[in-house]
Design a protein around this motif. Structure first.
Motif, mmCIF file in Angstrom:
data_model
loop_
_atom_site.group_PDB
_atom_site.id
_atom_site.type_symbol
_atom_site.label_atom_id
_atom_site.label_comp_id
_atom_site.label_asym_id
_atom_site.label_seq_id
_atom_site.Cartn_x
_atom_site.Cartn_y
_atom_site.Cartn_z
ATOM 1 N N TYR A 3 9.109 -27.400 9.826
ATOM 2 C CA TYR A 3 9.295 -25.964 9.649
ATOM 3 C C TYR A 3 8.226 -25.232 10.457
ATOM 4 O O TYR A 3 7.316 -25.846 11.022
ATOM 5 N N ARG A 114 11.548 -10.459 9.419
ATOM 6 C CA ARG A 114 12.296 -11.452 8.643
ATOM 7 C C ARG A 114 11.335 -12.514 8.112
ATOM 8 O O ARG A 114 11.017 -13.468 8.807
ATOM 9 N N GLU A 116 11.600 -14.969 6.286
ATOM 10 C CA GLU A 116 12.110 -16.335 6.129
ATOM 11 C C GLU A 116 12.023 -17.162 7.415
ATOM 12 O O GLU A 116 12.340 -18.342 7.410
ATOM 13 N N ALA A 144 12.936 -21.690 10.992
ATOM 14 C CA ALA A 144 12.841 -21.334 9.568
ATOM 15 C C ALA A 144 11.461 -21.674 9.023
ATOM 16 O O ALA A 144 10.816 -22.632 9.429
ATOM 17 N N ARG A 145 11.032 -20.861 8.070
ATOM 18 C CA ARG A 145 9.805 -21.169 7.326
ATOM 19 C C ARG A 145 10.170 -22.104 6.182
ATOM 20 O O ARG A 145 11.314 -22.167 5.741
ATOM 21 N N PRO A 147 10.977 -23.547 2.799
ATOM 22 C CA PRO A 147 11.471 -22.909 1.569
ATOM 23 C C PRO A 147 10.446 -23.035 0.437
ATOM 24 O O PRO A 147 9.738 -24.036 0.347
ATOM 25 N N ASN A 148 10.383 -22.024 -0.414
ATOM 26 C CA ASN A 148 9.426 -22.048 -1.539
ATOM 27 C C ASN A 148 9.885 -22.943 -2.644
ATOM 28 O O ASN A 148 10.907 -23.231 -2.971
#
Length: 148
Positions: A3, A114, A116, A144-145, A147-148
């Motif tokens: 990521y 954005r 995300e 994309a970063r 996901p949490n």
């Protein structure tokens, strides 16, 4: 899966072994860049190329094929690209050449609009089998970063 958070300035990779064939050079030229020096040995012999040469756009397409294949080997959460900067064709690419790619991340930034995803810039250099640079550009990629 890598990521945005996993990417770092200075990260370098060298990969690929794309065999440039005469048939592919001719087919690409017929379809997308029908200039005589991409289509005919005789016409190419009368130019600074001296012989049949691949289109620069074909070189870009072959480079993209190697980039995508590398992404399968070492996957990251890519979301496409808004473009490239400073594209240069440095030397002709000829049938019989074998191309490889080197990438170096030069910038990593979060998106301002954005949260995300983010982006990274990478210097991309394409080499022939003699380790001579044949093309160079700066790639901008959205990713994309985590996901949490």
């Amino acid at each position: 899966m890598k990521y945005w958070e996993d990417l770092h300035v200075g990260e370098k990779k060298r990969f690929g072994a794309y065999q440039v064939t005469r048939e592919e050079v001719l087919e690409f030229a017929r379809n997308y860049d029908p200039q005589p020096f991409h289509l005919s040995d005789e016409a190419a012999a009368k130019t600074h190329f001296g012989r049949l040469a691949a289109s620069g756009w074909h070189t870009c397409a072959m480079t993209m094929a190697m980039l995508v294949e590398q992404g399968r080997t070492d996957p990251y959460a890519g979301l496409g690209s808004p473009g490239v900067d400073e594209l240069r064709w440095l030397k002709p690419v000829f049938p019989g050449d074998t191309l490889s790619v080197e990438t170096e991340i030069i910038e990593v930034r979060p998106s301002n609009s954005r949260p995300e995803f983010g982006s990274f810039k990478s210097n991309v250099t394409v080499f022939n089998q003699d380790d001579e640079p044949v093309a160079r550009f700066t790639s901008i990629v959205l990713v994309a970063r985590r996901p949490n």
